[in-house]
Design a protein around this motif. Structure first.
Motif, PDB file in Angstrom:
ATOM      1  N   PHE A 104      -5.728   4.786  -3.171  1.00  0.00           N
ATOM      2  CA  PHE A 104      -5.986   3.583  -2.370  1.00  0.00           C
ATOM      3  C   PHE A 104      -7.242   2.867  -2.816  1.00  0.00           C
ATOM      4  CE2 PHE A 104      -4.136   6.361   1.089  1.00  0.00           C
ATOM      5  CZ  PHE A 104      -2.910   5.738   1.069  1.00  0.00           C
ATOM      6  N   ILE A 105      -8.276   3.677  -3.092  1.00  0.00           N
ATOM      7  CA  ILE A 105      -9.588   3.090  -3.322  1.00  0.00           C
ATOM      8  C   ILE A 105      -9.578   2.180  -4.551  1.00  0.00           C
ATOM      9  CG2 ILE A 105     -10.466   5.105  -4.602  1.00  0.00           C
ATOM     10  CD1 ILE A 105     -12.417   3.113  -2.033  1.00  0.00           C
ATOM     11  N   LEU A 146     -13.494   1.208   4.916  1.00  0.00           N
ATOM     12  CA  LEU A 146     -14.226   1.775   3.781  1.00  0.00           C
ATOM     13  C   LEU A 146     -15.643   2.128   4.180  1.00  0.00           C
ATOM     14  CD1 LEU A 146     -13.231  -0.567   0.820  1.00  0.00           C
ATOM     15  CD2 LEU A 146     -12.479   1.755   1.241  1.00  0.00           C
ATOM     16  N   TYR A 196     -17.079   5.943   3.828  1.00  0.00           N
ATOM     17  CA  TYR A 196     -18.058   6.327   2.819  1.00  0.00           C
ATOM     18  C   TYR A 196     -19.453   6.536   3.398  1.00  0.00           C
ATOM     19  CZ  TYR A 196     -14.332   6.328  -0.353  1.00  0.00           C
ATOM     20  OH  TYR A 196     -13.156   6.684  -0.963  1.00  0.00           O
ATOM     21  N   LEU A 245      -2.569   5.729   8.439  1.00  0.00           N
ATOM     22  CA  LEU A 245      -1.450   4.933   7.935  1.00  0.00           C
ATOM     23  C   LEU A 245      -0.128   5.414   8.527  1.00  0.00           C
ATOM     24  CD1 LEU A 245      -2.502   4.470   4.232  1.00  0.00           C
ATOM     25  CD2 LEU A 245      -2.127   2.666   5.900  1.00  0.00           C
ATOM     26  N   GLU A 304       1.361   4.185  -2.951  1.00  0.00           N
ATOM     27  CA  GLU A 304       1.164   5.611  -2.691  1.00  0.00           C
ATOM     28  C   GLU A 304       2.421   6.389  -3.071  1.00  0.00           C
ATOM     29  OE1 GLU A 304      -1.546   6.898  -2.232  1.00  0.00           O
ATOM     30  OE2 GLU A 304      -1.170   8.905  -1.443  1.00  0.00           O
ATOM     31  N   ILE A 328      -7.455   8.459   6.565  1.00  0.00           N
ATOM     32  CA  ILE A 328      -6.731   7.433   5.809  1.00  0.00           C
ATOM     33  C   ILE A 328      -5.224   7.640   5.950  1.00  0.00           C
ATOM     34  CG2 ILE A 328      -6.399   6.369   3.563  1.00  0.00           C
ATOM     35  CD1 ILE A 328      -9.062   7.414   2.699  1.00  0.00           C
ATOM     36  N   LEU A 366       0.840  -1.198   0.000  1.00  0.00           N
ATOM     37  CA  LEU A 366       0.000   0.000   0.000  1.00  0.00           C
ATOM     38  C   LEU A 366       0.879   1.253   0.000  1.00  0.00           C
ATOM     39  CD1 LEU A 366      -3.067   0.622   0.255  1.00  0.00           C
ATOM     40  CD2 LEU A 366      -2.719   0.881   2.681  1.00  0.00           C
ATOM     41  N   ILE A 370     -10.248  -3.844   6.429  1.00  0.00           N
ATOM     42  CA  ILE A 370     -10.264  -2.934   5.274  1.00  0.00           C
ATOM     43  C   ILE A 370     -11.700  -2.555   4.943  1.00  0.00           C
ATOM     44  CG2 ILE A 370      -9.797  -2.760   2.793  1.00  0.00           C
ATOM     45  CD1 ILE A 370      -7.365  -4.528   3.218  1.00  0.00           C
ATOM     46  N   PHE A 386      -8.190  -1.073  -3.441  1.00  0.00           N
ATOM     47  CA  PHE A 386      -9.195  -1.767  -2.643  1.00  0.00           C
ATOM     48  C   PHE A 386     -10.277  -2.362  -3.530  1.00  0.00           C
ATOM     49  CE2 PHE A 386      -8.094   1.047   1.218  1.00  0.00           C
ATOM     50  CZ  PHE A 386      -7.135   0.137   1.616  1.00  0.00           C
ATOM     51  N   PHE A 415       6.016   6.425   4.500  1.00  0.00           N
ATOM     52  CA  PHE A 415       6.078   5.110   3.862  1.00  0.00           C
ATOM     53  C   PHE A 415       7.522   4.705   3.598  1.00  0.00           C
ATOM     54  CE2 PHE A 415       1.791   6.498   2.511  1.00  0.00           C
ATOM     55  CZ  PHE A 415       1.106   5.572   3.268  1.00  0.00           C
TER      56      PHE A 415
END
Lengths: 349, 305
Positions: A252-253, B111, B115, B232, A147, B228, A143, B107, A256, B282
């Motif tokens: 990300f979506i 979501l 949403y 992370l 990104e 999000i 992930l 996950i 997913f 990251f």
């Protein structure tokens, strides 16, 4: 010979595709025709089939958990788009003696080659360090890499940066369909080969596979690279069909969404991945057909609830049927019971 | 020097928020070996709960310390209830399945929360009211620290001390440590593991919600997808410090926050534009996992056959 059979099936599928393509114009195919909206849906199903089957090779068959597939799609899309924007026209004019269709097809095939190669290299660079990790760590790292890839692309001004990137539209329904079929046939043959058995053994028990002499790291990286290459192919097709690229398409979506496809269908089943890709592409369209609902002052559309419904499906699938709709069974398994009992079947089923 | 101090203050401010969220990740991972993807979204829920409480109880109109405390505690309570509900209805039914199943459920949960909020509160950012008067205090030279930054330091410090007290000095804390050591043995010793797990989720969610309200005081724009990236990064902080290790989560959070602002402030000198801000965490994660997978304060665990 199993692989001969699947290639024959693939060729038949391409023939059917050709007929469908002929039906695209309203006058074609006995005047029935398929309108733009339907053909667009078919195209997105095909692109999602490529994404889902290639991720299924990594997640479903090798048992690794990558959630950064959109990153490799982005790499393929942008690398090939840069090629066609800078060189596409020149190659087309130099090949104009072969006719317009052939020339543009050659440009598209070159773009696909470049997209697949660059995505495979990206897969190798990401895969070698991160596949030393297991399970949830691997998930987070993929992930993160996806990104990072997106942010790097966003900062390259040569490919439009934040404003987006105009791409010539070389891809059409026929080519996208053909590559979806090629992807399915190639991955099916990989899974049924000796290498595929090695991948499945890694999924079932990594330590045991290693003890049996399977070079675990090599096979994991190989499957990751192949999966990334096909994600790159889907990116190329998406770029040259959509004619516009924005890094927002690869957030990300998107990763997913691909996960949802293979999870709903059943990880470790080719048929499942295809089914999942179809469901995930069509569900929003079905929701759009539902009437708006009025509660008090506000009206809402079911289509706005698309991602909420996907999330609910994902959670409920995990609670009620963790193996997905099909589990690891294939479409052909449903016909096995009709085979004659005296006919010997493969010993390694 | 002034700018360096300024960057450091800003970095540690964000770092304290990461640390608060990282604590939830690390506690849940320590007990269930689950990356609770929805944890970053709980942070967002906390901010929205704070907004709701502050506007409906009228604290937004006349800022006061009392109003801030009520908002903070109220949103922590709401988030704690939500964390327990998520654990009860989504994670508990899949706990017996494979790790991949629980990860996918997490996950999905993430979501779902994101949403649902986009659907009900629209995707565009909302502004969060100032609950306490905000001033800038000049330290020396040109470096300044705002009251909201001091607030973040003080509140997160207090909450971390309370957490430390709960884990090391109370009975439920002892049970939490026992469950994280070995869930099945803890069950055999008569510990109500389901309750302990639910309590851990409540504790972690409350800390994340506090982080949400505090961030909203410092940077008053909240939107349904704010959890999000922050989530992370907080997870990266937990891994950097050594996942499952509570002081490690705090250390990791502060380091990530500082590293991030330093890249924004000084990255251009070594060729890293400030737009790479989100990639820093990251990159750190990948380096940590490759060089020291157990994290800075963690200990290596040998895999048994």
């Amino acid at each position: 010979m199993n692989w001969v059979k699947s290639i024959i099936v693939g060729i038949i599928a391409i023939a059917i595709l050709y007929v469908l393509n002929a039906a695209m114009s309203a006058t074609g195919f006995f005047g029935i025709g398929i309108d733009d909206y339907q053909s667009r849906l078919l195209v997105f199903i095909a692109i999602n089939v490529i994404l889902a089957t290639s991720l299924n090779l990594i997640n479903g068959f090798t048992g690794q958990f990558s959630i950064g597939h959109a990153g490799f799609m982005a790499v393929g899309a942008y690398a090939s788009a840069y090629f066609t924007v800078t060189h596409g026209k020149a190659i087309e004019t130099s090949l104009s003696g072969l006719g317009e269709t052939v020339a543009s097809s050659i440009v598209l095939l070159l773009a696909i080659g470049i997209g697949a190669l660059v995505a495979a290299i990206a897969g190798l660079i990401v895969g070698i360090p991160s596949l030393r990790l297991k399970g949830d760590y691997l998930a987070i790292v993929t992930l993160g890499f996806a990104e990072i890839i997106r942010i790097v692309i966003l900062n390259i001004d040569a490919v439009g940066g934040a404003t987006g990137y105009q791409v010539p539209g070389y891809a059409n329904f026929l080519w996208i369909g053909i590559f979806a079929i090629i992807t399915v046939v190639v991955i099916h043959n990989i899974v049924k080969s000796d290498a595929g058995r090695a991948l499945i053994s890694i999924r079932e028990d990594e330590l045991a596979a290693e003890a049996m002499g399977v070079n675990v790291t090599r096979y994991k990286v190989t499957s990751f690279v192949i999966g990334s290459a096909f994600a790159g192919v889907s990116g190329v097709l998406f770029a040259h069909y959509n004619k516009f690229l924005s890094t927002n398409d690869f957030q990300f979506i998107k990763s997913f969404e691909i996960i949802i496809m293979i999870v709903i269908g059943g990880m470790g089943s080719m048929t499942g991945a295809i089914l999942g890709a179809i469901i995930v592409t069509l569900l929003p369209e079905i929701l759009r057909l539902l009437p708006a609902i009025q509660i008090g002052e506000t009206t809402f559309q079911f289509a706005d609830l698309r991602l909420v419904i996907f999330a609910l499906i994902l959670i409920l699938t995990m609670i009620l049927r963790p193996q997905g709709i099909l589990g690891t069974t294939e479409f052909t398994d449903f016909f096995k019971r009709f085979r004659r009992a005296d006919k010997p079947t493969g010993g390694l089923e | 020097m002034d700018t360096f101090v300024q960057q450091l203050i800003n970095g540690l401010t964000i770092g304290s928020i990461y640390a608060l969220i990282a604590l939830g990740y690390t506690m849940v991972y320590g007990i269930l070996r689950l990356i609770n993807f929805a944890h970053g979204d709980i942070y967002m829920v906390g901010a929205y709960a704070g907004l709701f409480l502050a506007t409906s109880l009228g604290f937004a109109a006349n800022p006061s310390a009392f109003g801030f405390v009520v908002t903070l505690v109220g949103s922590m309570a709401i988030a704690a209830a939500m964390g327990m509900a998520i654990e009860r209805f989504a994670y508990r039914p899949v706990r017996k399945f494979s790790k991949m199943t629980t990860l996918i459920t997490a996950i999905g949960m993430s979501l779902l929360i994101e949403y649902l909020f986009v659907f009900f509160f629209e995707g565009k950012p909302r502004s969060f009211p100032q609950l306490l008067p905000n001033d800038n205090i000049t330290l020396f030279g040109n470096a300044t620290i705002s009251t909201s930054q001091i607030l973040i330091f003080v509140v997160s410090m207090v909450l971390m001390v309370i957490l430390q007290y709960i884990i090391y000095k109370t009975k439920i804390g002892k049970a939490m440590r026992a469950v994280s050591f070995n869930l099945n043995s803890a069950k055999l010793m008569g510990i109500n593991t389901d309750f302990v797990i639910a309590f851990t989720f409540a504790l972690g969610s409350a800390l994340a919600a506090a982080g949400g309200v505090l961030t909203a005081q410092y940077n008053p724009k909240i939107d349904p997808l704010m959890g999000i990236i922050t989530g992370l990064k907080a997870f990266v902080a937990a891994v950097l410090g050594g996942i499952g290790n509570i002081p490690g989560a705090v250390l990791g959070g502060l380091l990530i926050g500082a590293a991030e602002t330093m890249v924004v402030g000084y990255g251009s000198y070594i060729g890293i534009p400030s737009t790479y801000r989100d990639a820093v965490a990251f990159a750190i994660l990948i380096l940590v996992l490759l060089l020291r997978p157990a994290g800075l304060l963690g200990s290596n665990v040998q895999e048994k056959v």
